[in-house]
Design a protein around this motif. Structure first.
Motif, mmCIF file in Angstrom:
data_model
loop_
_atom_site.group_PDB
_atom_site.id
_atom_site.type_symbol
_atom_site.label_atom_id
_atom_site.label_comp_id
_atom_site.label_asym_id
_atom_site.label_seq_id
_atom_site.Cartn_x
_atom_site.Cartn_y
_atom_site.Cartn_z
ATOM 1 N N LEU A 423 0.804 -1.158 0.115
ATOM 2 C CA LEU A 423 0.063 0.217 -0.048
ATOM 3 C C LEU A 423 0.947 1.185 0.045
ATOM 4 N N LEU A 424 2.003 1.034 0.777
ATOM 5 C CA LEU A 424 3.005 2.362 0.856
ATOM 6 C C LEU A 424 3.547 2.494 -0.797
ATOM 7 N N VAL A 425 3.947 1.583 -1.457
ATOM 8 C CA VAL A 425 4.533 1.669 -2.715
ATOM 9 C C VAL A 425 3.427 2.227 -3.898
ATOM 10 N N ALA A 426 2.058 1.857 -3.349
ATOM 11 C CA ALA A 426 1.109 2.522 -4.374
ATOM 12 C C ALA A 426 1.104 4.039 -3.972
ATOM 13 N N PHE A 427 1.032 4.318 -2.544
ATOM 14 C CA PHE A 427 1.129 5.619 -2.062
ATOM 15 C C PHE A 427 2.235 6.655 -2.618
ATOM 16 N N SER A 428 3.234 5.927 -2.481
ATOM 17 C CA SER A 428 4.587 6.726 -2.992
ATOM 18 C C SER A 428 4.526 6.805 -4.503
ATOM 19 N N ASP A 429 4.162 5.876 -5.165
ATOM 20 C CA ASP A 429 4.271 6.124 -6.856
ATOM 21 C C ASP A 429 3.247 7.262 -7.167
ATOM 22 N N SER A 430 1.806 7.255 -6.368
ATOM 23 C CA SER A 430 1.113 8.368 -6.735
ATOM 24 C C SER A 430 1.585 9.647 -6.430
ATOM 25 N N LEU A 431 2.526 9.679 -5.832
ATOM 26 C CA LEU A 431 2.905 10.994 -5.359
ATOM 27 C C LEU A 431 3.217 11.892 -6.670
ATOM 28 N N MET A 432 4.020 11.247 -7.711
ATOM 29 C CA MET A 432 4.301 11.931 -8.657
ATOM 30 C C MET A 432 3.458 12.820 -9.173
ATOM 31 N N PHE A 433 2.141 12.344 -8.960
ATOM 32 C CA PHE A 433 1.084 13.242 -9.743
ATOM 33 C C PHE A 433 0.242 14.084 -8.671
ATOM 34 N N GLN A 434 0.654 13.885 -7.660
ATOM 35 C CA GLN A 434 -0.059 14.705 -6.406
ATOM 36 C C GLN A 434 0.938 15.917 -5.588
ATOM 37 N N ASN A 435 1.231 16.808 -6.349
ATOM 38 C CA ASN A 435 2.006 17.856 -5.815
ATOM 39 C C ASN A 435 2.049 19.083 -6.875
ATOM 40 N N ASP A 436 2.498 20.160 -6.414
ATOM 41 C CA ASP A 436 2.367 21.362 -7.414
ATOM 42 C C ASP A 436 3.488 21.477 -8.331
ATOM 43 N N PHE A 437 4.375 20.414 -8.646
ATOM 44 C CA PHE A 437 5.012 20.475 -9.733
ATOM 45 C C PHE A 437 4.458 19.863 -10.883
ATOM 46 N N ALA A 438 3.374 18.899 -10.628
ATOM 47 C CA ALA A 438 2.760 18.431 -11.758
ATOM 48 C C ALA A 438 2.024 19.275 -12.638
ATOM 49 N N LEU A 439 1.922 19.125 -14.101
ATOM 50 C CA LEU A 439 1.275 19.861 -14.995
ATOM 51 C C LEU A 439 0.197 19.252 -15.828
ATOM 52 N N TYR A 440 -0.514 19.981 -16.374
ATOM 53 C CA TYR A 440 -1.622 19.555 -17.260
ATOM 54 C C TYR A 440 -1.209 19.532 -18.718
ATOM 55 N N ASN A 441 -1.120 18.238 -19.489
ATOM 56 C CA ASN A 441 -0.923 18.232 -20.956
ATOM 57 C C ASN A 441 -2.235 18.873 -21.717
ATOM 58 N N VAL A 442 -1.868 20.189 -22.106
ATOM 59 C CA VAL A 442 -2.829 20.781 -22.828
ATOM 60 C C VAL A 442 -3.710 19.860 -23.874
ATOM 61 N N THR A 443 -2.713 19.502 -24.695
ATOM 62 C CA THR A 443 -2.978 18.834 -25.865
ATOM 63 C C THR A 443 -3.398 17.326 -25.749
ATOM 64 N N GLY A 444 -2.702 16.800 -24.965
ATOM 65 C CA GLY A 444 -2.730 15.489 -24.460
ATOM 66 C C GLY A 444 -4.136 15.312 -23.696
ATOM 67 N N THR A 445 -4.568 16.386 -23.220
ATOM 68 C CA THR A 445 -5.710 16.453 -21.998
ATOM 69 C C THR A 445 -5.463 15.347 -20.794
ATOM 70 N N LYS A 446 -4.256 15.327 -20.272
ATOM 71 C CA LYS A 446 -3.960 14.481 -19.096
ATOM 72 C C LYS A 446 -3.029 15.119 -18.090
ATOM 73 N N ILE A 447 -2.825 14.567 -17.064
ATOM 74 C CA ILE A 447 -1.922 15.226 -16.110
ATOM 75 C C ILE A 447 -0.448 14.390 -16.333
ATOM 76 N N GLU A 448 0.516 15.420 -16.160
ATOM 77 C CA GLU A 448 1.889 14.781 -16.127
ATOM 78 C C GLU A 448 2.758 15.057 -15.024
ATOM 79 N N GLY A 449 3.350 13.957 -14.334
ATOM 80 C CA GLY A 449 3.861 13.843 -13.174
ATOM 81 C C GLY A 449 5.106 14.917 -13.111
ATOM 82 N N ILE A 450 5.634 15.047 -11.758
ATOM 83 C CA ILE A 450 6.818 15.998 -11.338
ATOM 84 C C ILE A 450 7.907 15.722 -12.075
ATOM 85 N N PHE A 451 8.290 14.366 -12.639
ATOM 86 C CA PHE A 451 9.605 13.864 -12.946
ATOM 87 C C PHE A 451 9.449 13.644 -14.704
ATOM 88 N N ARG A 452 9.166 14.723 -15.509
ATOM 89 C CA ARG A 452 9.057 14.725 -16.761
ATOM 90 C C ARG A 452 10.444 14.659 -17.423
#
Length: 874
Positions: A423-452
């Motif tokens: 459960l911790l692994v799932a929580f930790s991996d989801s952190l990539m998309f749960q922060n204010d360094f994540a952005l929205y891919n305007v043309t792909g209409t999806k979120i992109e994680g912190i480590f592009r």
């Protein structure tokens, strides 16, 4: 103890050939859908992770070497009739495997490829990965029934690999039950933080998939608050509006559709006219004030004492009620402007976070350490501190902190430690998309994680994800958990995707799970005590400053340690180890030379624990002759011979001749034999011959690109050089590895001379005109160049000319001294010596060079004419 004489050992299949075409094709497909090919390799983010199909192929061609130790089963449990693969006359399964092994070559590298999709088990093999990273090599080698040992300094890498190797032991039902307990405990509370009014039905409550935020600063001149939009696009249109854009109106703050965001658009709500492409933030990080026109750098405004605030301006919604009632997609999923209700909901979550003292221990407290990718450096131009980030908590907004800490607290309540860690692994991996360094891919209409990228990039606009998740979305806890569950199922019952006649196919499940005997060490390979000797070391070592693993992994580590510090000593420290990392990192004073030295020390340790008949196979991303020369030199210095190189993926291999060389390769090395001195002239011809032979063999059985052929040729040159490392002589001195590698490029590029081809022909028993054509192929030399120089005579059959042939002598006498090649000078001196007149060097007034001596020596060996050796003796 293995055979201590490297010269007596047989070449492994991976040294003789590798299925480049097949691996490239499969790797390219896997790279586009990793979750479906290797669920275990996607349970958690790790950087520069190589593809499982590549390492499965490396393991197959490295570990399958003895017919008596190999067992092959059809996925599903049936034994394979090995006569289907080998000669029908074979008397036993061992003979069949033996024939497959013997058949592997550059002409027929696919001889073992049919076993790729089989359940192949090899008895008695042990494999080490000293840079385990995400564990790909271990997960592939253990499927061949090898005992595997992994080492990594980084605790995050160690933990992720540990969970992947343990996954086959986990009962999926127990795992799912624990998830359901967490769901019952916190899911409703977390989901309630991301609710919004359905724009199509006042009676429906929709889910917020993503909340769109923009940062603000005050103009330093007039004081106006400026929303820091780069442009006003929210997202590309979908469905019937897929040729339009959703844009934000800076005047009335509505979201509307426009046909072209690059030209004047009129807001459908208020009639405001503007160009959505033109936001106040320009390229380079400056903002322009729309009131007074001042242009000012963002980081300077922060340095002047300002700090960012942020506005919630839009949301992407998903109305499950509309969907359940049969509404079309455009009614239950779309974009809308944020409302006061949406902002109040965030404020309530912020208040809950600041008042929940019991949650404080479930969010990291520490400061962000200064490093090569957190502060501006030669590696990274993004300085998070100049944008106001000081602590790890600063990377998350208050609602994220409230939801994440609530979720982590619920995970901590799970009794079973092993399952809690998944459960911790799932929580930790989801952190990539749960922060204010994540952005929205305007043309792909999806979120992109912190480590592009392999760094931290502060955003003036960011997308806030729904922490628990809804029916759609990316990177939520719920769908990340689904990824974990599929990985555990795969570990227990793996299958293999492969190609049949160019088409993708999937095998039945294997009886053998992805698991077996394994040992994991957290530490530095140079310091870890290893008792065993290994048959193979299969790895992906670090590469200069490509990824500063310690710094990027800290982002996950500071959350993981909240639950793991009391369980594992390696999670007690505030951050991951830095100074010990083998990486080029200016933040700790390590440059390229330090990296090369420390990697050499690691290779020395690897050689100590590798059996004398073992193999080192690793993938390596290379750019530039200097770093490649350093790698080759380091391997040779630490007791290895490089015996082969192969390109590993069509989309990663980019072979360029000249000063720049950039490609990803499989490098194969074996413990070194005794090294003998050699002249550069002789070695150069041997390398040219080896490269030409490799090219000819490849063309006979494969259809590789010129660039990929060049990679293989280069490996054959490395093989020739390794036999003579540090003992290659030219002009009275020993050549450096860098000098030799530079010359190799010319050989692989086809920069050979007519002299080289003549000397190669002279080493053959019965050279033919066809041999001339073959040796000239791929070079800039035309066979007629040799005829023009009178190096052969084809008027009556074919024969090479000698120093005393009239045609050759006439050609030599017709040239000035500075127009003659080394071969021409030596042959002319041989003619003079036959006349027994005055000393040669006095009559010809020549400077005796190492190249002349080398050519004379080679001619003596090839022709049996010992007079050549006497030309330069006192």
């Amino acid at each position: 103890m293995s055979d201590s004489d490297p010269d007596s050992r047989e070449r492994l299949p991976i040294e003789r050939g590798f299925p480049v075409e097949q691996v490239n094709d499969l790797a390219d497909r896997e790279g586009r859908a990793k979750l479906h090919y290797r669920p275990l390799s996607t349970i958690h983010k790790w950087w520069a992770r190589r593809l499982g199909s590549v390492f499965r192929a490396i393991s197959l061609y490295s570990l399958v070497d003895d017919p008596e130790t190999v067992e092959v089963r059809e996925p599903g449990g049936e034994d394979v009739d090995l006569s289907d693969f080998g000669d029908d006359s074979a008397d036993s399964a061992g003979d069949d495997i033996g024939q497959l092994l013997d058949s592997v070559s550059l002409t027929d590298p696919d001889a073992l490829w049919d076993l790729y999709a089989k359940d192949v088990r090899v008895e008695g093999k042990s494999v080490l990965d000293p840079f385990a990273g995400g564990g790909t090599s271990l997960l592939e080698a253990v499927r061949f029934d090898a005992d595997v040992t992994g080492i990594d300094l980084n605790p995050v890498s160690w933990f992720v690999t540990k969970k992947a190797l343990e996954a086959h032991r986990i009962d999926v039902e127990d795992l799912q039950q624990a998830f359901e307990e967490v769901r019952a405990s916190v899911a409703e509370e977390l989901r309630s933080q991301y609710e919004t009014a359905c724009p199509h039905d006042d009676g429906h409550v929709a889910d917020v998939m993503y909340a769109f935020w923009v940062r603000k600063l005050d103009c330093t001149s007039c004081g106006e608050t400026i929303r820091l939009f780069k442009d006003y696009r929210v997202a590309a249109g979908r469905y019937e509006n897929d040729d339009r854009y959703n844009v934000f109106c800076p005047d009335c703050e509505s979201v509307f559709l426009t046909d072209d965001y690059r030209t004047d658009s009129t807001c459908s709500e208020c009639g405001h006219e503007f160009v959505p492409a033109n936001g106040p933030v320009t390229r380079g990080g400056n903002y322009g004030c729309p009131s007074c026109g001042l242009k000012y750098p963002l980081v300077d405004a922060i340095a002047d004492g300002q700090s960012y605030s942020a506005d919630l301006y839009a949301v992407e919604y998903y109305c499950t009620d509309c969907e359940d009632e049969g509404g079309d997609r455009s009614s239950f999923k779309g974009y809308k402007a944020a409302t006061e209700r949406d902002r109040t909901q965030f404020d309530d979550a912020s208040e809950a976070w600041h008042s929940a003292d019991d949650l404080d221990e479930y969010a990291p407290r520490g400061d962000i350490p200064e490093g090569a990718i957190t502060a501006s450096s030669s590696i990274n131009g993004n300085d998070v501190f100049s944008h106001g980030y000081e602590t790890w908590r600063d990377m998350f907004n208050d609602r994220q902190l409230y939801c994440l800490s609530t979720l982590l607290s619920a995970i901590d309540d799970v009794d079973d430690r092993t399952i809690r860690e998944y459960l911790l692994v799932a929580f930790s991996d989801s952190l990539m998309f749960q922060n204010d360094f994540a952005l929205y891919n305007v043309t792909g209409t999806k979120i992109e994680g912190i480590f592009r990228r392999n760094s931290f990039t502060p955003r003036v606009e960011y997308a806030e994800n729904n922490v628990w998740g809804t029916r759609a979305g990316r990177g939520t806890f719920e769908n990340t958990w689904e990824k974990i569950r599929k990985a555990v199922e795969f570990a227990d019952s793996p299958s293999e995707r492969h190609l049949e006649d160019g088409e993708l196919a999937r095998t039945d499940p294997f009886d053998k799970p992805v698991g077996g005997e394994y040992t994991l060490h957290q530490g530095d390979v140079r310091d870890v005590a290893l008792d065993s000797e290994y048959d193979a070391v299969i790895t992906d070592p670090p590469h200069y400053d490509n990824v500063v693993y310690s710094e990027v992994s800290d982002f996950f580590y500071v959350w993981q340690r909240l639950l793991l510090a009391d369980e594992y000593p390696c999670f007690e420290s505030e951050t991951t180890p830095r100074e010990e990392s083998i990486v080029e990192n200016p933040a700790v004073g390590k440059d390229a030379a330090d990296f090369e030295s420390e990697l050499g020390e690691a290779f020395s340790k690897i050689r100590d624990v590798l059996k004398d008949d073992g193999v080192l196979a690793f993938t390596y991303r290379h750019t530039g002759t200097e770093s490649w020369a350093s790698l080759l030199g380091s391997l040779c210095e630490e007791g290895f011979d490089v015996t082969a190189t192969y390109p590993i993926s069509a989309n990663l291999s980019d072979f360029v001749m000249g000063d720049e060389l950039s490609f990803s390769v499989v490098v194969v090395a074996r413990p070194a034999a005794d090294r003998e001195p050699i002249s550069w002239s002789s070695l150069r011809r041997r390398m040219h011959l080896a490269a030409k032979r490799a090219r000819d063999e490849i063309r006979e059985g494969q259809t590789l690109s010129e660039g990929d052929i060049g990679v293989v040729e280069l490996g054959r040159c490395f093989r020739e050089y390794s036999k003579h490392h540090a003992k290659v002589h030219r002009d009275g001195s020993v050549m450096t590895v860098g000098e030799v590698v530079g010359e190799m490029y010319d050989i692989v590029a086809g920069n050979v001379s007519p002299d080289d081809i003549y000397l190669q022909l002279s080493a053959m028993d019965r050279p033919t005109r066809e041999d001339v054509t073959r040796l000239c192929r791929g070079t800039e030399i035309d066979p007629e160049d040799l005829r023009d120089r009178a190096l052969f005579d084809a008027d009556d059959g074919f024969r090479l000319t000698r120093w005393d042939d009239d045609e050759r002598l006439s050609y030599l006498r017709g040239k000035a001294r500075d127009e003659l090649s080394a071969l021409g000078l030596v042959q002319l001196l041989r003619y003079d010596a036959d006349r027994r007149t005055e000393p040669i060097d006095e009559r010809r007034d020549i400077e005796v060079t190492g190249e002349l001596i080398d050519v004379a020596t080679d001619l003596a060996e090839r022709t049996g004419d010992e007079e050549y050796r006497n030309l330069f003796r006192d």
